[in-house]
Design a protein around this motif. Structure first.
Motif, short mmCIF file in Angstrom:
data_model
loop_
_atom_site.label_atom_id
_atom_site.label_comp_id
_atom_site.label_asym_id
_atom_site.label_seq_id
_atom_site.Cartn_x
_atom_site.Cartn_y
_atom_site.Cartn_z
N THR A 19 -1.40 -9.02 -0.60
CA THR A 19 -1.42 -9.35 -2.03
C THR A 19 -0.09 -9.97 -2.44
OG1 THR A 19 -2.87 -7.45 -2.40
CG2 THR A 19 -1.80 -8.41 -4.33
N LEU A 20 -0.18 -11.08 -3.14
CA LEU A 20 1.02 -11.75 -3.66
C LEU A 20 1.21 -11.34 -5.11
CD1 LEU A 20 3.30 -13.82 -3.20
CD2 LEU A 20 1.75 -15.58 -4.07
N LEU A 21 2.36 -10.68 -5.39
CA LEU A 21 2.69 -10.22 -6.73
C LEU A 21 3.79 -11.08 -7.33
CD1 LEU A 21 2.82 -6.38 -5.99
CD2 LEU A 21 0.86 -7.70 -6.79
N ASP A 22 3.94 -10.98 -8.64
CA ASP A 22 5.04 -11.68 -9.30
C ASP A 22 6.37 -11.07 -8.85
OD1 ASP A 22 5.46 -9.31 -10.66
OD2 ASP A 22 4.55 -9.98 -12.51
N PRO A 23 7.50 -11.70 -9.17
CA PRO A 23 8.80 -11.19 -8.70
C PRO A 23 9.10 -9.76 -9.12
CG PRO A 23 9.03 -13.44 -9.50
CD PRO A 23 7.65 -12.99 -9.87
N TYR A 24 8.37 -9.25 -10.14
CA TYR A 24 8.61 -7.88 -10.59
C TYR A 24 7.68 -6.88 -9.92
CZ TYR A 24 11.08 -10.47 -14.18
OH TYR A 24 11.92 -11.33 -14.83
N GLY A 25 6.76 -7.37 -9.09
CA GLY A 25 5.88 -6.48 -8.36
C GLY A 25 4.75 -5.91 -9.19
N SER A 75 -2.26 -13.78 -6.09
CA SER A 75 -3.33 -14.14 -5.17
C SER A 75 -3.47 -13.04 -4.13
CB SER A 75 -3.07 -15.48 -4.48
OG SER A 75 -1.98 -15.36 -3.57
N GLU A 76 -4.60 -13.09 -3.42
CA GLU A 76 -4.84 -12.14 -2.33
C GLU A 76 -5.39 -12.89 -1.13
OE1 GLU A 76 -5.96 -7.68 -3.41
OE2 GLU A 76 -7.36 -9.12 -4.25
N GLN A 77 -5.11 -12.36 0.05
CA GLN A 77 -5.59 -12.98 1.27
C GLN A 77 -6.07 -11.91 2.24
OE1 GLN A 77 -1.96 -14.83 2.54
NE2 GLN A 77 -2.32 -16.72 1.40
N GLY A 102 -5.76 -6.64 -6.35
CA GLY A 102 -6.66 -7.65 -6.85
C GLY A 102 -8.11 -7.23 -6.72
N SER A 103 -8.96 -8.20 -6.40
CA SER A 103 -10.40 -7.93 -6.36
C SER A 103 -10.90 -7.59 -4.96
CB SER A 103 -11.15 -9.16 -6.88
OG SER A 103 -10.92 -10.28 -6.02
N LEU A 104 -10.06 -7.82 -3.92
CA LEU A 104 -10.52 -7.56 -2.56
C LEU A 104 -10.45 -6.07 -2.26
CD1 LEU A 104 -8.88 -10.54 -0.65
CD2 LEU A 104 -11.12 -10.41 -1.73
N ARG A 105 -11.46 -5.56 -1.60
CA ARG A 105 -11.56 -4.13 -1.35
C ARG A 105 -11.93 -3.85 0.11
NH1 ARG A 105 -9.80 -4.36 -5.77
NH2 ARG A 105 -10.52 -3.34 -7.70
N ASN A 106 -11.30 -2.86 0.68
CA ASN A 106 -11.74 -2.15 1.87
C ASN A 106 -12.15 -3.05 3.04
OD1 ASN A 106 -12.29 0.01 3.52
ND2 ASN A 106 -14.37 0.29 2.73
N VAL A 107 -11.16 -3.60 3.77
CA VAL A 107 -11.49 -4.26 5.03
C VAL A 107 -11.92 -3.18 6.03
CG1 VAL A 107 -10.03 -6.27 4.74
CG2 VAL A 107 -9.04 -4.20 5.65
N GLN A 108 -13.00 -3.43 6.77
CA GLN A 108 -13.52 -2.44 7.71
C GLN A 108 -14.11 -3.16 8.91
OE1 GLN A 108 -17.02 -0.40 6.07
NE2 GLN A 108 -16.99 -1.85 4.37
N ILE A 109 -14.11 -2.46 10.03
CA ILE A 109 -14.59 -3.03 11.28
C ILE A 109 -15.81 -2.23 11.74
CG2 ILE A 109 -14.06 -3.46 13.70
CD1 ILE A 109 -12.56 -5.32 11.89
N GLU A 110 -16.86 -2.93 12.05
CA GLU A 110 -18.03 -2.31 12.68
C GLU A 110 -18.34 -3.13 13.93
OE1 GLU A 110 -21.01 0.19 13.67
OE2 GLU A 110 -19.47 0.45 12.13
#
Length: 920
Positions: A106-112, A117-119, A150-158
């Motif tokens: 996650t990319l935050l502003d300089p104040y965190g 944006s999110e990747q 942000g809006s991205l949630r829970n990366v998981q591997i199956e």
């Protein structure tokens, strides 16, 4: 002195190398070289793969560590800094069976605070960056601001397939990335009930997907895209403040989540929704000695059925049988890392020793020697000024930082106290459960807070973190924060400061650290209409932003102090320059006199001791000038007899250093230059005419030797012997130019009625011994070498062989660019007086055009004929030489070869013939 300077330069070179290495390994210097474990500090997440390797998000979401099954650190991934000062943070991760790591960055502003944006990014097995799989950008509209996550949630591997969710507001989308692919595909989308907002999500099969909401419910995402409430169901005995956090679906489809209100980790089987199982409670944690406090806790499920439980500085594991392991508080460093850290610290220690040694060289070895006064002043005053400026900058920075901290606390306290005007205590009491999330009261609070904090765009007024807490029954609950990862009615840990606020009504300030970073904060009470404290308002600032501001100020201080220091040094140097100008002028004038500029006059008008010294120097210089003039006249006269190059070869400064027997061996090109038939011509001239002719002739041709870095060693009547110490090319060029000059010289003789003259040049390259011969009262420079005899014989043979310049094979081999000269091979020639035959070459580049053209034309045929002769094919050689003579009837070498070949063809070769041509 030279050794000390060389040593200092070497030390500085080593320091530069050490500094470059240490700069690249500067993180290693932050820890003791004797530490064998890197402690956790600011944990937020831990997951395990099928190989029981653990991946940990640490250091306030700035770093990901990979640990093997023994807890040994394998690698670390550090977050980056954006191009405009933004900061990256890791919010989630998962690892596949191959060891590839997938993370939400996650990319935050300089104040965190605000998400830019999110990747979804992938790292290889060794921790190196691989690819960006998905990017979600957020605009700056206030209505769409997201905080911390942000809006991205829970990366998981199956298996080896990656799944992740994207919260699109009114819907929740599931994406997958197949093994070997880098293209995410949306495979499912579920609608979110009206007025509900997604908090977390898990699962990868439609119908077995679950998500929690910000209002405290858990929904199942159905296969048709709809949603079904599974927790809490009507009639379930809950307080409505048991907010499910860190939601996961285990391998049997059961829901596991953390209940901070009851300080427990619960498990719910959707098939039996009214039965809630307690997996870990505060009491079981205390009895096992795990140290869990259920503050800022997260959990994750492992493939082996165990659970990783993470708090700020420790990781515990709940095994499949329910056993809680002891806390892991740090990553064990591998032997290689410990060894590497020892090397880095050893280099640092060596660098310190090098600095001390450099100071010793500078101040005890070099300054003790004779160096310019200006340099001494620089070496003394620069460190003093630098140390003073560093001390001054430290004092200024410390004072500024303290003042800035005080002002920040005062500003935060004022803003926190103003929270009473923003938050209506009576309305705050009306918020009773997470169901009130984004309700009318909640939204009114958010609107007022935004109106105060979000409308000021000044940089120093940005980056505030705001939070509203409700105080009820002795417990402080989170209600509203600038962190979308925090949920309503999550109990807030008790601290001395917040107890002072809720019990005494004070405004409290302090600093603290959690998994989100370092903070300066102020909290103040919120009162209801009856004057009772019902809540707490917090304003805070991330220390990272403050530290960046401090660093910017520090850089400004350092820059300004550096400019002041440079200015002081310039003033000091200017004053020194002015004060020492008369001495410097005297030194320069004396230096000019020492260089031999005897006409230099010292002009000093200071009317002091230095001026008197200048007058004395002028008097001394005048007397020395007269004496030097006499010495120089004598030296110039002497150099006419003994060339200066001769003395240089003997490594002598002057003729006074020369002694009988001085000698040196060199490899040079030897030239013998002579007028042909001068004896006959001299008989027709008077002695005076002979002298005049020889001198004018040598005056005309001698400069060609000097122009090509040669020296005339000896005059030989109507010629001379010259030596060329450099490449043979220069000797051969001088020979060719003198041969060309002969044409011009003869044309001038013809104009006044004199007969033309001819010359011969013999050139040989080889070793010679150059030195002083004679006796004590009569010395002479001379050359002893077989090469002199060879060059002399070559000059005598030039007429017999029809050549103006004869050279040996040694000359040709010494040429750096033989192709730039025009010559032909004469073959092996036996010269009388020399035991072994010589391979000779006829250089015709300087011959008249008619001769040169004919020799060029017949060169190949001539050299082929010489080859026939050398192998005994006398008939073929005779015929070839005959063809050469037909084209160039003046070719004496071809004629000589022709008669010899005819003789050998008719009568046979002589005994002992070896392919050479004998010339007497």
């Amino acid at each position: 002195m030279k050794k000390s300077i060389a040593a200092l330069l070497l030390v500085l070179l080593l320091l530069g190398a050490a500094g470059t290495y240490l700069f690249g390994q500067r993180d290693m210097l932050k820890e003791s070289p004797f530490t064998k474990e890197e402690p956790f500090d600011g944990l937020s997440k831990a997951v395990s793969d099928i190989h029981n390797q653990m991946y940990v998000i640490d250091n306030a979401k700035k770093t990901i560590h990979k640990l093997d099954s023994e807890g040994v650190l394998q690698y670390s991934i550090s977050s980056d800094i954006g191009k405009n000062g933004e900061i990256y943070r890791f919010n989630d991760m998962a690892a596949d069976s191959q060891g590839n790591l997938y993370a939400i960055r996650t990319l935050l502003d300089p104040y965190g605070l605000t998400v830019k944006s999110e990747q979804i990014v992938r790292y290889k097995q060794d921790g190196s960056f691989d690819a960006i799989l998905f990017t979600q950008d957020y605009n700056d509209a206030k209505s769409s601001k997201r905080y911390r996550i942000g809006s991205l949630r829970n990366v998981q591997i199956e298996g080896d397939t990656l799944y992740f969710f994207n919260d699109e507001g009114r819907s929740l989308a599931l994406y997958k990335v197949d093994a070997g692919s880098s293209e995410p595909k949306e495979i499912y989308k579920a609608s979110v009930p009206e007025g509900k907002y997604v908090a977390e999500a898990d699962g990868f099969t439609p119908g077995q997907l679950y998500y929690s909401t910000r209002s405290g419910e858990i929904y199942r995402a159905l296969a048709d895209g709809g949603s079904e409430l599974v927790y809490p169901l009507p009639g379930l005995d809950r307080t409505r403040r048991n907010f499910p956090e860190s939601l996961h679906v285990d391998s049997q489809g059961r829901l596991v989540f953390i209940d901070f209100n009851n300080k427990m980790i619960s498990r719910l089987d959707p098939k039996h929704p009214y039965i809630l199982e307690a997996l870990v409670t505060q009491s079981t944690a205390d009895s096992s000695g795990s140290g869990l406090s259920f503050e800022a806790t997260t959990n994750s499920l492992s493939p082996d059925g165990s659970m990783d439980i993470v708090e700020e500085t420790q990781i515990n594991r709940r095994l499949a049988d329910g056993t809680l392991t002891s806390a892991m508080t740090g990553a064990i460093l591998s032997k290689q890392v410990v060894r590497h850290r020892m090397i880095v610290w050893s280099v640092a220690a060596a660098a310190v020793l090098l600095v001390l040694y450099a100071l010793k060289l500078l101040y005890f070895n070099i300054l003790d020697r004779r160096i310019p006064l200006m340099m001494k002043q620089i070496m003394v005053f620069v460190p003093i000024i630098a140390a003073s400026m560093i001390l001054l900058s430290t004092v200024i920075y410390t004072s500024f930082s303290k003042k800035m901290e005080e002002e920040t606390f005062a500003e935060l306290a004022l803003l926190a106290k103003n929270g009473q005007n923003l938050i209506d205590g009576d309305k705050l009491e009306s918020i009773t459960s997470p169901l009130d999330y984004k309700g009318p009261v909640y939204q009114s609070f958010r609107t007022k807070i935004k109106a105060v904090f979000d409308n000021n765009v000044r940089d120093d007024n940005q980056g505030f973190y705001k939070a509203v807490y409700k105080y009820e029954d002795g417990v402080i609950y989170r209600i509203m924060e600038d962190d979308d990862g925090m949920h309503m009615f999550n109990p807030f840990p008790e601290t001395e400061q917040n107890q002072r606020v809720v019990h005494n009504g004070e405004v409290a300030t302090d600093q603290w650290q959690d998994f989100s970073g370092y903070w300066m904060y102020a909290i103040a009470p919120i009162y209801n209409s009856s004057g009772k404290i019902v809540g707490v308002f917090e304003t805070s600032k991330n220390m990272d932003g403050i530290l960046k501001h401090r660093q910017a100020v520090l850089q400004s201080i350092i820059r300004n102090i550096a400019l002041i220091s440079v200015g002081l040094l310039l003033v000091l140097m200017l004053m020194t320059y002015v004060l020492l100008s008369s001495i410097r002028k005297l030194r320069n004038s004396v230096g000019e006199i020492a260089k031999g500029n005897w006409d230099t006059v010292v002009t000093i008008n200071t009317r002091d001791e230095v001026s008197d010294l200048g007058d004395s120097v002028n008097t001394m210089a005048a007397r020395i000038r007269d004496y030097i003039t006499k010495v120089e006249n004598f030296s110039q006269a002497y150099y006419r007899f003994v060339p200066q190059q001769f003395l240089r070869f003997l490594h002598k400064e002057s003729i006074l250093d020369v002694q009988l027997g001085d000698q040196v061996e060199e490899r040079m090109s030897i030239m013998i230059f002579n007028i042909r038939k001068f004896y006959l011509m001299s008989k027709q001239l008077s002695p005076e005419e002979n002298f005049n002719f020889v001198n004018s002739f040598l005056k005309r041709f001698g400069p060609y030797v000097r122009n090509h870095e040669g020296m005339i060693n000896k005059y030989l009547g109507a010629g001379f012997m010259a030596l060329f110490p450099n490449q043979a090319d220069e000797a051969l060029r001088a020979s060719i130019e003198m041969r060309k000059e002969l044409e011009v010289y003869n044309s001038h003789r013809a104009n006044v009625g004199y007969k033309p003259i001819d010359l011969g040049i013999g050139l040989h390259t080889g070793p010679l011994r150059l030195g002083i011969i004679g006796e004590e009262q009569r010395l002479e420079g001379n050359v002893i070498s077989d090469g002199v005899n060879i060059a002399t014989l070559l000059e005598k043979m030039t007429e017999s062989l029809g050549a103006s310049i004869l050279i040996t094979e040694q000359v040709v081999q010494s040429l750096s660019d033989a192709s730039s000269f025009r010559y032909r091979s004469l073959g092996q020639v036996q010269i009388g007086g020399i035991k072994d035959p010589l391979h000779l070459y006829d250089v015709y580049q300087g011959d008249p055009d008619t001769v040169r053209v004919l020799k060029d034309k017949t060169k190949a045929l001539f050299e082929q004929a010489v080859t026939y002769y050398q192998v005994g094919r006398f008939y073929d050689a005779r015929e070839a030489f005959l063809m050469v003579i037909k084209q160039n009837r003046h070719d004496k070498a071809a004629q000589l070869y022709f008669y010899v070949c005819d003789e050998y063809f008719q009568n046979g070769a002589t005994d002992g013939w070896d392919g050479t041509l004998s010339v007497s």
